[in-house]
Design a protein around this motif. Structure first.
Motif, PDB file in Angstrom:
ATOM      1  N   SER A 128       0.838  -1.196   0.000  1.00 17.68           N
ATOM      2  CA  SER A 128       0.000   0.000   0.000  1.00 17.68           C
ATOM      3  C   SER A 128       0.872   1.245   0.000  1.00 17.68           C
ATOM      4  O   SER A 128       1.952   1.260   0.575  1.00 17.68           O
ATOM      5  N   PHE A 129       0.384   2.288  -0.660  1.00 23.19           N
ATOM      6  CA  PHE A 129       1.004   3.608  -0.644  1.00 23.19           C
ATOM      7  C   PHE A 129       0.002   4.581  -1.255  1.00 23.19           C
ATOM      8  O   PHE A 129      -0.867   4.209  -2.049  1.00 23.19           O
ATOM      9  N   ASP A 130       0.117   5.849  -0.851  1.00 18.28           N
ATOM     10  CA  ASP A 130      -0.769   6.898  -1.364  1.00 18.28           C
ATOM     11  C   ASP A 130      -2.227   6.445  -1.282  1.00 18.28           C
ATOM     12  O   ASP A 130      -2.706   6.129  -0.216  1.00 18.28           O
ATOM     13  N   ASN A 131      -2.932   6.407  -2.418  1.00 14.94           N
ATOM     14  CA  ASN A 131      -4.342   6.004  -2.437  1.00 14.94           C
ATOM     15  C   ASN A 131      -4.543   4.547  -2.792  1.00 14.94           C
ATOM     16  O   ASN A 131      -5.673   4.123  -3.006  1.00 14.94           O
ATOM     17  N   TYR A 132      -3.473   3.755  -2.845  1.00 14.26           N
ATOM     18  CA  TYR A 132      -3.564   2.431  -3.458  1.00 14.26           C
ATOM     19  C   TYR A 132      -3.293   1.288  -2.494  1.00 14.26           C
ATOM     20  O   TYR A 132      -2.460   1.385  -1.597  1.00 14.26           O
ATOM     21  N   ALA A 150      -3.931   8.903   1.670  1.00 11.23           N
ATOM     22  CA  ALA A 150      -4.169   8.710   3.082  1.00 11.23           C
ATOM     23  C   ALA A 150      -4.078   7.265   3.560  1.00 11.23           C
ATOM     24  O   ALA A 150      -4.368   6.998   4.701  1.00 11.23           O
ATOM     25  N   VAL A 151      -3.689   6.329   2.699  1.00 16.06           N
ATOM     26  CA  VAL A 151      -3.507   4.959   3.171  1.00 16.06           C
ATOM     27  C   VAL A 151      -2.169   4.909   3.900  1.00 16.06           C
ATOM     28  O   VAL A 151      -1.116   4.927   3.280  1.00 16.06           O
ATOM     29  N   VAL A 152      -2.212   4.894   5.222  1.00 17.59           N
ATOM     30  CA  VAL A 152      -0.987   5.060   6.007  1.00 17.59           C
ATOM     31  C   VAL A 152      -0.399   3.756   6.524  1.00 17.59           C
ATOM     32  O   VAL A 152       0.740   3.733   6.977  1.00 17.59           O
ATOM     33  N   TYR A 154      -6.924   7.492   6.377  1.00 18.09           N
ATOM     34  CA  TYR A 154      -7.498   8.687   6.985  1.00 18.09           C
ATOM     35  C   TYR A 154      -8.596   9.244   6.091  1.00 18.09           C
ATOM     36  O   TYR A 154      -8.375   9.487   4.910  1.00 18.09           O
ATOM     37  N   ASP A 155      -9.781   9.410   6.651  1.00 21.10           N
ATOM     38  CA  ASP A 155     -10.941   9.944   5.938  1.00 21.10           C
ATOM     39  C   ASP A 155     -11.020  11.443   6.230  1.00 21.10           C
ATOM     40  O   ASP A 155     -11.436  11.858   7.309  1.00 21.10           O
ATOM     41  N   TYR A 156     -10.612  12.257   5.262  1.00 15.43           N
ATOM     42  CA  TYR A 156     -10.534  13.697   5.479  1.00 15.43           C
ATOM     43  C   TYR A 156     -11.880  14.360   5.767  1.00 15.43           C
ATOM     44  O   TYR A 156     -11.980  15.180   6.681  1.00 15.43           O
ATOM     45  N   PRO A 157     -12.951  14.087   5.010  1.00 14.42           N
ATOM     46  CA  PRO A 157     -14.227  14.783   5.256  1.00 14.42           C
ATOM     47  C   PRO A 157     -14.763  14.596   6.671  1.00 14.42           C
ATOM     48  O   PRO A 157     -15.321  15.515   7.261  1.00 14.42           O
ATOM     49  N   THR A 158     -14.586  13.395   7.239  1.00  8.80           N
ATOM     50  CA  THR A 158     -15.112  13.142   8.585  1.00  8.80           C
ATOM     51  C   THR A 158     -14.016  13.168   9.642  1.00  8.80           C
ATOM     52  O   THR A 158     -14.275  12.879  10.804  1.00  8.80           O
ATOM     53  N   THR A 159     -12.791  13.493   9.250  1.00  9.77           N
ATOM     54  CA  THR A 159     -11.614  13.470  10.134  1.00  9.77           C
ATOM     55  C   THR A 159     -11.583  12.192  10.965  1.00  9.77           C
ATOM     56  O   THR A 159     -11.473  12.218  12.186  1.00  9.77           O
ATOM     57  N   SER A 160     -11.707  11.053  10.272  1.00 12.03           N
ATOM     58  CA  SER A 160     -11.738   9.763  10.953  1.00 12.03           C
ATOM     59  C   SER A 160     -10.549   8.906  10.548  1.00 12.03           C
ATOM     60  O   SER A 160     -10.140   8.903   9.376  1.00 12.03           O
TER      61      SER A 160
END
Length: 259
Positions: free
Chosen positions: A183-187, A213-215, A229-235
């Motif tokens: 995993s990296f970036d969005n993938y 956000a795939v950390v 990390y889900d940016y819109p809901t800061t989750s």
């Protein structure tokens, strides 16, 4: 930086709740005492080496990385690259490498790729060798190289074409029973070493709310785990998938708006 620290803390809470990290009855993380047995100082004269990843096997371990010319090169009175060293893309002798060590730290075999503009950034051990994540700067592809236990390059598989590699973040690469998760970036990629099949999951900002956000990702006998990390809901969200990337959200940790 504070946001990322909180995010990792939240993801660790989620991981601990799944039992992926051993804890005792008091809730303390179990840590075995680590004793140094030996060390290895692998050098290439005139170059700086960057070690990117390690993967253990029963008879030793693999190391991957890259090296570049340590001193700047002057062309027509101008210096290419940064003051501290040569920009690897401008070097005519930058190289990706993979080394196989035995359990005593001796080099069993090594492969170095000069003048091919490729970096080795991740490695995972499989039953018949190693899978290496390769950044191909010349073609702007992300590729999986497969090596046999004897160091033979068995295959190359492009998993992402024409990708802006400079944006590469949060790389994670693990394996379990011949299944490799990357995993990296969005993938998110799941590679089956026995069949050569690759399953892909893309976290689209408009669909999943995730952007670069795939950390973290991991794999065990139960499936594939991904933290993002889900940016819109800061989750901070932890997702569990089957090996074919079907599955469900195991848990979701809501973060404060101040993150």
């Amino acid at each position: 930086m504070e946001k990322m620290k909180k995010l990792f803390a939240l993801l660790m809470i989620a991981v601990l709740s799944l039992g992926l990290v051993p804890v005792n009855a008091e809730g303390e993380v179990k840590v075995n005492k680590i004793e140094k047995k030996w060390d290895v100082d692998y050098k290439v004269p005139g170059y700086d080496l960057i070690s990117e990843d390690l993967a253990a096997t029963e008879d030793g371990f693999y190391e991957v990385g890259y090296f570049y010319q340590a001193e700047p090169i002057v062309v027509d009175g101008e210096t290419d690259g940064d003051v501290g060293g040569l920009d690897v893309l401008e070097s005519n002798e930058d190289a990706g490498y993979i080394i196989k060590y035995d359990n005593n730290g001796n080099v069993v075999w090594e492969k170095v790729y000069r003048d091919e503009y490729i970096y080795f950034t991740g490695v995972a051990s499989v039953s018949d060798g190693a899978i290496v994540l390769v950044e191909d700067y010349k073609n702007k592809d992300i590729v999986l190289f497969k090596y046999s236990e004897k160091g033979e390059l068995v295959s190359k598989k492009v998993i992402l074409e024409e990708y802006e590699i400079d944006n590469y973040e949060y790389l994670s690469m693990e394996s379990y029973n011949d299944i490799v998760v990357v995993s990296f970036d969005n993938y998110l990629f799941v590679y089956n070493n026995l069949t050569g099949e690759v399953k892909t999951k893309t976290y689209n900002p408009e669909v999943d709310g995730a952007s670069n956000a795939v950390v973290a990702s991991d794999i065990n006998e139960n499936g594939v785990y991904v933290g993002y990390y889900d940016y819109p809901t800061t989750s901070a969200v932890l997702v569990k998938y089957n090996y074919d990337l079907t599955g469900e959200v195991v848990s979701e940790v809501k973060a404060l708006n101040s993150i």
